[in-house]
Structures are given as C-alpha cells and as structure tokens.
Design an enzyme around this catalytic site. Sequence first.
Site, PDB file in Angstrom:
ATOM      1  N   GLU A   1      -0.411  -9.620   0.216  1.00  0.00           N
ATOM      2  CA  GLU A   1      -1.823  -9.800   0.580  1.00  0.00           C
ATOM      3  C   GLU A   1      -2.702  -9.994  -0.658  1.00  0.00           C
ATOM      4  OE1 GLU A   1      -1.785  -6.341   3.318  1.00  0.00           O
ATOM      5  OE2 GLU A   1      -2.895  -7.684   4.629  1.00  0.00           O
TER       6      GLU A   1
ATOM      7  N   GLU B   1       4.902  -5.011   7.733  1.00  0.00           N
ATOM      8  CA  GLU B   1       4.164  -3.914   8.373  1.00  0.00           C
ATOM      9  C   GLU B   1       4.645  -3.616   9.787  1.00  0.00           C
ATOM     10  OE1 GLU B   1       2.936  -6.253   6.512  1.00  0.00           O
ATOM     11  OE2 GLU B   1       1.584  -5.332   5.048  1.00  0.00           O
TER      12      GLU B   1
ATOM     13  N   ALA C   1       0.846  -1.193   0.000  1.00  0.00           N
ATOM     14  CA  ALA C   1       0.000   0.000   0.000  1.00  0.00           C
ATOM     15  C   ALA C   1       0.882   1.245   0.000  1.00  0.00           C
ATOM     16  CB  ALA C   1      -0.893  -0.006   1.227  1.00  0.00           C
TER      17      ALA C   1
ATOM     18  N   GLY D   1       0.988  -5.233   1.016  1.00  0.00           N
ATOM     19  CA  GLY D   1      -0.213  -5.416   0.210  1.00  0.00           C
ATOM     20  C   GLY D   1       0.025  -6.273  -1.026  1.00  0.00           C
TER      21      GLY D   1
END
Length: 704
Positions: free
Chosen positions: A108, A128, A64, A105
């Site tokens: 993910e 993260e 992200a 992300g």
Amino acid sequence: MPENMILGADRDGIRVLTLNNPPINAISFALSKELVAALAAAEADESVKGVVFTGAGTIFSGGADINDFTTEPTAETKTIRDVIAAIEASDKTFAVAVNGNALGGGTELSLACDYRVCSPKAKFGLPEILLGLIPGAGGTQRLPRLIGAQDALQMMLKGSNISAQDAKAKGLVDEIATGDVVDAAVALVKSKLATQPKRRVSAMAPNLGIAGMGLFATPFVVAQAHKMVPPEDNGGLAAHALVDAVAASLENDLEHGLAREFRLFDTLVRSKPSLALRHLFFAERELGKIPGLPPADALDITSAGVIGGGTMGTGIAITFANAGIPCTIIEPNDGAIERSKTTVFGMFQHQVKKGRLTEAEAWQKGQLVSWESDFAELKDADLVIEAVFENMAVKKDVFTKLDAICKPGTIFASNTSTLDIDEMAASTKRPGQFVGLHFFAPANIMQLLEIVRGTDTSPQTMQTAVKLGKTLRKKAVVSTNAFGFIGNRMFFDYAREAVYMLEDGVAPERIDKVMKDQFGFAMGPFATFDLSGVDVFWHIQQERAEALGEKRTNIIDRMYELKRWGQKTGSGFFKYDGPNKREPVPDPEFAKLVAEEAAKAGIVPREVSDREIVERLAFALVNVGADLLEKGVALRPGDEDIVYIYGYGFPPHHGGPMWYADEVGTKYVLDRITAFGWTPAPLLARIAEHNGTFADFKGELIHA
Ligand code: NAD
C-alpha cells in the site's frame, strides 16, 4: 533520533528513507510517527526534490503491525494512513525501492508513490483477507486504478503474493532493477523530475481492467464465477467487503472510495472472524515453545528412513522429499512397494501438471525417495520413523532391530495414532532419542503434525523435532504421551456425540450438512468417519472402550460385521455408489439399520434442533479440550485450536474449538453442557464461573 527508520544522505536532491523495524519492517505506529516526521522535514527542505523508500535487510515491509489493530489510538498516534496522506499532500516525487517482500501495508505504501522499482526477487501482495480483513490503507482503491479492478480483486481475494516479474507484467511496478535497487529508484526519480515528476495512482481514472467484458462484468460477478466468495456467515465476510470496496473504486471519486474502505476495514477489524483468524496467526507463532524445557541445540536432519511403505510411510517420504531431505522406505512387501512408487511418482507428476514443479524439479525430488527391504540401509540415517501396522508387538520388534543397526545418534520416531510411546522407547537403549511424530493422512498434504513427548524424550530430541516440523512446513503441536494425543482424543468425544444423535434418530446427512454448510467444517463427522474407516474406530472401541464413553447401541459392531467400513468398502454411514465412489450418498438401508439398533436399545427418536447439533459437537470438543489442558496433555488452548483447524477441518473463522468457546461465552458453554447432562471439565467450570476465557488461560492452572 529515529529508531525504526534510517535517514540516508541525500543524493542529488533525492532523500532515501529506509524502514528499519526488524524482523519484518512492520509499519507500526512508532515507525509511522517517524516516517511522518521525516516526510515533514523533507517537505520543508527545498533542496529535496524526491523521496525514495526502501527496507533494511532482506524485506521491504511485512505491512502494518497486527498488534496495533487492537491498540486504541491516541491523539498523537500516527498510522500508515498518515504516512500516505503526507505523500498525497506533497508536490515532491516519491518512489519505492522494493528490496524484498512488500506485503499488506508495504504494498500500500508503494501504491501511494509515483514510481515503483523492485529487485528481481521482490514480491508484492495484499494478504489481509487471510486475517479476515481487507487492505485498510487505500489498497482496495489504488491497486484497481493501477492494474485494473479484475486483476486487483483476484489478487486480494486470494491473498497470495505475486513475483516481481508478474508485478511488472501487470503494471504494478515500473522497473525491475538489475543492479542496486535503491540506485535504480534514485536514478528513475531523477530522470522523471524534468518530464513527468508526478504520477500518482490516486489521480488515475477508475479502471475495470479487462476491456470488452461488458457491463455485467462487475467484480462481484467475476468473483462469484470464480467461486471466490463464500457466504458471508460462513467466513466470507471479508470477501464480501472486498468486493464492495473494489466496486467503490470503479466510481469516480477516490475520497468516497477511501472512506468506504476505511469504514469496511474498521468493521472487519472488530468482527468475530477476523479476531479468530488473528488468534490463529498468533497461536501458530507460539507453537514449538515448550515452557520449562531446558535449552538444547536442535540437530539437523539430513537423511531419513521410514519403516513401512503403506499409506502413511509413503506420504511421509514425499513430505521429506518436498523438503529436500533424502528418505529411504523399508518395505518388505513387493505389492506395497509398487503401490508406493506409483503414489510417489504420480504425486510429483501431478505437481508438474499443475505447473508447481518443472519436469527437472519433479525428477530431482523423485530421486530423493528410495525403496529397500533391508534395515541395514538405515544405519547412517539421522532419523527413522516407523509407520508399520498399528500393533505394539510389531512396532517393538522394528525398534529392537533398528536399535542394533543404526548409528548411536539416530533419532527414532513412531507415527502411531494410539499406542504408548514410552513402551516403544523402552524397547530401545535410547529412550532419550525417541519421540512420537504423528502425521495425518495424507501426510504430504495435511499440515498438522503432533510431536509426542515421551517421559524420557530428551530436550535435544524435542528441539530437533520442533525444528524438523518447521523444515517440513508443518504446524507442529506438542502433546504428551496420552491416549489419542490431542487430536484423536478430542475426536473420540466428538464421534461419541455424533453417534448418540444418530441413535436419537437424526439422519447422518442432516448432521453432516449442519456441521459443514452451516458451521463451516470442511467435512461432516460421518463423512470423516467413512474416510478414516469405521473398522479403525471399531478396533479402538474394542481396545479402549472406556475412552469412547458409554456405548448405547451396537451400531458400530453391526457396521463392522457388515463390512460397512466407509469409503474403502463402498458403504459406511453413507453409500459410495456414485461415479467417483467418493461422494457420500444417503443410504435408506443404513437408516433402517440404525432404527433397528436404536429400537433394540429402547431409544425413542427425538427432535434435535440444528443448534443442538452444532453445540453438542463443538462443545464436546471444548469439554475434552479443557480436560487435556488441565492434565497438561496440550500446552495451550491455541495449540488445540491449531490441531483442529489443520488436522480436522474446523472452520478457521471460528478460530478452533477453544476460541469458539470464548466467542460464544464460556458460561454459556457450561450451561449447555450441564443441560446436556455431561460432567463439565473442572477447568471449564472454573473459567466459566467468572465467564472468563481460554485465551486468558496461560497454563498457570495446569499444575495447581
Ligand atoms: P498401512 O497398512 O497402509 O501400511 C503399513 C505398511 O507397513 C504395510 O505396507 C506393511 O507391509 C508394512 N509393514 C508391516 N510390518 C512391517 C515391518 N515389520 N517392517 C517393514 N514394513 C512393515 O498402514 P498406515 O495406514 O500407513 O498406518 C501406519 C501407521 O500409521 C499405523 O501405526 C497407524 O496407526 C498410523 N497412522 C495412520 C493414519 C491413517 O489415517 N492411515 C494416520 C495417522 C497415523
């Protein structure tokens, strides 16, 4: 027309969507919006049976966009969660063709698909935690289901990447492509369409991972056993949330698990530790930007020399060898050469033992360091760094000799901690090619490097130093040629306050415990003094007494006389008589000595609270930090924060001293400083007047 994504031609009913948002293919709000639209179009098109995601360039996706974390979403905003929701809602078959790193992300997104194919060089990771967060797009729920909660938790707690091969072994990827990764992913999807089109991770059962670990092997117990979870109030907030989220993945209901993860993520994204860590992330990216510096091409340093093969010279040479740059050490003393060789080879052997280097790699790196006694060996070096004794006359003599021997292009650098770079530069005919490169001990381990810009240092020399800092994988912070530069100058005020509290009757072990265990420093101030040497501090006190503040007692002189110089003499502020001679042990003898000296100076012992200990030490750094900013010694508050995090063990979850001032409020800092009776730095006073922040300080006041 999508701007952040490439819509490829369908291949036998398989649509290829390429993330194309350089430099890291961040799955930003903008890209997410395009992906959601592209998925809706694919969904509406009956000819499309499957979708393959890949990345443009050499990366799949860095995750992200961190900037989006603080952007308020609007009704139209789409995020990676919406992309994943669209995949989950579809009956088509999804795969990723991971062409490079898939981080955060990126991993993910791959976990939301049915199949994962990657290139042999690809890496996966959910880092993260390094920003004080947990994965927020289902990573904490899907990764445990796919590879087992134990492995998933360890991977997320470490925040490190795993290789394609590791990912395959763990079951995170289905196939490592030998040829084109997109071709392989398309072929895999096509082959699955007839037999097992859907294999959603979300439909998989909860998965503890290691069979037979028994009921008590909850992820939390395992994480504790690995000492991977620090206390919540000491930077471990995200680690605790991670354990909580992974525990939720072991319950049956994915929806509840996802809801738990989202809630935890949303709390963390606003938490002080995460804001501090994200500040550091951005501060690091600013390093090396020098406002007003005329553009110049940085030179490549392909060979280096170091004068002096002592503690620093040896560590610096290892640093160059690690970066693949040959480095010659000039050292006249045979004993020092032997010690230096033992350190260099011991270091590379240690790397082999730890599995970080193969024997062959260690041998190759070892070959990059050589020892000579004749300066003439350095005539063709691109850069020579002196690391001889801290004495101006000795250093000038070294540079005069080098100036006569080295090729005209050789850049000269000094590793001095306290001496004047300009005076050294003036002893050469090339002051434009002179710069300070202040490494920290041990130079091959400590990440901080201060680049000291002399009055005459040329733009090209500065750019070369900045580039070299990156090559050596250092956090290189630019300072002007001021006494103590940034780090040590700030440390002197910190040291002064620590000694004052000692004189006030506070035991060094208590001060160290509060700063280490409560506040989170890697080491307490007195253990730090003992490591760097009380004698060094004493010498500085002799030469630059004014920089160290008013001297209230003779305690440092007494320590010097008594050879209580720290670890190297077996005693200092503590004694070091334990088995490894490195553990600080409280010393009643020393307590007597302090009490005697304080009494002689008429100092009456007083009660000092834990809060005062933290504030005196942390705010001393803030006050001097503000002064250095105003004088332009440091370019940005974030640079000072980086210096303290990477050079002095300041707790990253407080973001460095200047960020910490913002965190507690600059007005509060000013009030406390005033109450302590200190003179506030004018810049701090101006910022605190409107309770402003150092983060908003962009340097416009420097030259005001
Ligand atoms: P050290 O005493 O361990 O090593 C100095 C070496 O230089 C010795 O081996 C000595 O034989 C050699 N030497 C002296 N004169 C020489 C000459 N004319 N030509 C060639 N070699 C010569 O010292 P150190 O701790 O490595 O410090 C070196 C420099 O680095 C100093 O300026 C110091 O202030 C600075 N520094 C030290 C630290 C630290 O923590 N030790 C940290 C940052 C910077």
